[in-house]
Write a protein that holds these residues in place. Sequence first.
Motif, mmCIF file in Angstrom:
data_model
loop_
_atom_site.group_PDB
_atom_site.id
_atom_site.type_symbol
_atom_site.label_atom_id
_atom_site.label_comp_id
_atom_site.label_asym_id
_atom_site.label_seq_id
_atom_site.Cartn_x
_atom_site.Cartn_y
_atom_site.Cartn_z
ATOM 1 N N HIS A 1 0.743 -1.142 -0.201
ATOM 2 C CA HIS A 1 0.092 0.029 0.009
ATOM 3 C C HIS A 1 0.920 1.402 0.091
ATOM 4 O O HIS A 1 2.124 1.309 0.297
ATOM 5 C CB HIS A 1 -0.764 -0.054 1.157
ATOM 6 C CG HIS A 1 -1.934 -1.141 1.308
ATOM 7 N ND1 HIS A 1 -2.645 -1.393 0.151
ATOM 8 C CD2 HIS A 1 -2.122 -2.030 2.239
ATOM 9 C CE1 HIS A 1 -3.315 -2.640 0.574
ATOM 10 N NE2 HIS A 1 -3.010 -3.123 1.745
ATOM 11 N N LYS B 1 -2.749 4.791 -9.416
ATOM 12 C CA LYS B 1 -4.013 3.845 -9.602
ATOM 13 C C LYS B 1 -3.663 2.501 -9.307
ATOM 14 O O LYS B 1 -2.233 2.060 -8.972
ATOM 15 C CB LYS B 1 -4.240 3.920 -11.255
ATOM 16 C CG LYS B 1 -4.830 5.109 -11.794
ATOM 17 C CD LYS B 1 -4.638 5.011 -13.259
ATOM 18 C CE LYS B 1 -5.204 6.268 -13.975
ATOM 19 N NZ LYS B 1 -5.402 6.331 -15.512
ATOM 20 N N ASN B 2 -4.605 1.560 -9.174
ATOM 21 C CA ASN B 2 -4.512 0.359 -8.578
ATOM 22 C C ASN B 2 -3.609 0.231 -7.153
ATOM 23 O O ASN B 2 -2.883 -0.726 -6.833
ATOM 24 C CB ASN B 2 -3.352 -0.453 -9.706
ATOM 25 C CG ASN B 2 -4.238 -0.449 -10.745
ATOM 26 O OD1 ASN B 2 -5.681 -0.647 -10.982
ATOM 27 N ND2 ASN B 2 -3.638 -0.082 -12.137
ATOM 28 N N ASN B 3 -3.702 1.173 -6.559
ATOM 29 C CA ASN B 3 -2.900 1.310 -5.103
ATOM 30 C C ASN B 3 -3.797 1.824 -4.102
ATOM 31 O O ASN B 3 -4.857 2.789 -4.320
ATOM 32 C CB ASN B 3 -1.893 2.048 -5.001
ATOM 33 C CG ASN B 3 -0.608 1.189 -5.580
ATOM 34 O OD1 ASN B 3 -0.060 1.378 -6.668
ATOM 35 N ND2 ASN B 3 -0.190 0.383 -4.959
ATOM 36 N N ARG B 4 -4.068 1.273 -2.832
ATOM 37 C CA ARG B 4 -4.518 2.058 -1.859
ATOM 38 C C ARG B 4 -3.640 3.138 -1.288
ATOM 39 O O ARG B 4 -2.482 2.893 -1.063
ATOM 40 C CB ARG B 4 -5.229 0.923 -0.465
ATOM 41 C CG ARG B 4 -6.220 0.088 -1.298
ATOM 42 C CD ARG B 4 -6.736 -0.327 0.174
ATOM 43 N NE ARG B 4 -7.600 0.259 0.876
ATOM 44 C CZ ARG B 4 -8.190 0.103 2.190
ATOM 45 N NH1 ARG B 4 -8.468 -1.144 2.427
ATOM 46 N NH2 ARG B 4 -8.936 1.064 2.635
ATOM 47 N N GLN C 1 -16.627 8.252 -1.045
ATOM 48 C CA GLN C 1 -16.585 6.833 -1.384
ATOM 49 C C GLN C 1 -18.020 6.136 -1.796
ATOM 50 O O GLN C 1 -17.772 4.973 -2.668
ATOM 51 C CB GLN C 1 -16.117 6.368 -0.172
ATOM 52 C CG GLN C 1 -14.626 6.564 0.088
ATOM 53 C CD GLN C 1 -14.260 5.938 1.403
ATOM 54 O OE1 GLN C 1 -14.818 5.043 2.067
ATOM 55 N NE2 GLN C 1 -12.786 6.312 1.699
ATOM 56 N N SER D 1 -13.421 5.968 -7.172
ATOM 57 C CA SER D 1 -11.828 6.420 -6.931
ATOM 58 C C SER D 1 -11.462 6.721 -5.664
ATOM 59 O O SER D 1 -10.256 6.470 -5.158
ATOM 60 C CB SER D 1 -11.475 7.659 -8.018
ATOM 61 O OG SER D 1 -11.791 7.331 -9.358
ATOM 62 N N GLN E 1 -12.510 5.397 -3.045
ATOM 63 C CA GLN E 1 -12.276 4.218 -2.036
ATOM 64 C C GLN E 1 -11.008 3.502 -1.723
ATOM 65 O O GLN E 1 -10.904 2.923 -0.743
ATOM 66 C CB GLN E 1 -13.097 2.982 -2.559
ATOM 67 C CG GLN E 1 -14.714 3.256 -2.831
ATOM 68 C CD GLN E 1 -15.568 2.414 -3.482
ATOM 69 O OE1 GLN E 1 -15.023 1.064 -3.813
ATOM 70 N NE2 GLN E 1 -16.921 2.552 -3.776
ATOM 71 N N CYS E 2 -10.122 4.085 -2.523
ATOM 72 C CA CYS E 2 -8.652 3.799 -2.296
ATOM 73 C C CYS E 2 -7.899 4.662 -1.345
ATOM 74 O O CYS E 2 -6.871 4.289 -0.855
ATOM 75 C CB CYS E 2 -7.809 3.766 -3.421
ATOM 76 S SG CYS E 2 -7.535 5.428 -4.130
#
Length: 386
Positions: A61, A130-133, A165, A170, A172-173
Amino acid sequence: MRYQVGGSLKYDDSTYIVRQADEQLYTGLKTGDFCYVFDSHQTGKSSLLHRTIHRLEKENHVCVYLSLALLGTNQIIPIQWYKGIIFSLFHKLNLTKRVNFESWWEQQSELEPVQRLYQFIEQVFLKEIKNNRIFIFIDNISSLLSLNFPVDDFFIWIRYCYEQQAHNPSFQCLGFALFGVASPSNLIADRHRTPFNIGQAIKLCDFQLHEAMPLLEGLEEVFSQPQVILQHIIHWTRGQPFLTQKLCQLVVQVVLESYKETITIPKGAEGYWVEQLVRSRIIQHWEFQDEPEHLRTIRNRLLFDEHKAGKLLNIYQRVLQVEELRNRNAIDNLIPADNSEEQTELLLSGLVENYNGYLRVKNSIYRNVFTPQWVSRQLENLPFSW
């Protein structure tokens, strides 16, 4: 083995004590909660923060650490402060190769400072990462109290990020955790707009004896009965993190200086041995022996504002009186914790704690330093009559 007295422990430090707060913060962030850790000085907030960052980063993360103490205080104006927040996020996420910050900043010139923060998060931050919390850890939140402009909009921005959220995947990360010596009521007046009524407060409880077992390692090097010594240390500190580490270091240091080998204290005399050391090396002449500073920090927080000092001292004086009467079985009515401004300030000093809904002195060291006689002297020295 070296005990850590003051400052933040490294994530892998052998003297780090895992508490319930560790799992609560980690789990809260992972499940999408807005978390905040507000407590008095030297209770392990920074150590918890950095250990949680390490734990999340091990899972790939993205964690961003922001210290508000580095962004300026009473001389700064809103546009400078918000630019500092945005640039810190920009720099820490290494966006310099993808976005020209100064060019983007100029394009937002007609917007209010906090609106630029909204735009940055939606236009740049969430699109580029992108694609990360992403977890944003904001430390030294009490620095906001010294700013000469309101910061309600900053907290409304945090609330907005959480409310979005439900509408914008978007967001939500994105997660937040706030740390500092403060209370929600100090930071934002309008409770209807505050994010703290949707967040999770993480309570930092003092060490319990069974939790403090990692501290035995250093004591085992110099005592034949380390568990008994640790038990008496906890008796004096009641698990307050700074004092517990300091007293462990102190007893080891005294043995090494005096005996240079493992010693055996006669059975039943361990408590007396620890007490004599506490009284001679911590309580007596405490204002001169208080290094690194801890007790003086409590004193200064109590006395800093002369207009509030009398109220804080009077509450504390009543706590001492009630405890003394209870020790003599004279009465059984404690002072209820009522969330008043004065009680909140006293709790943030660390001198007292909320125990089952009532105020009590946090530990025996504090009770022997900040005595009824000390309180009376301070009240006499105040320029106001109490």
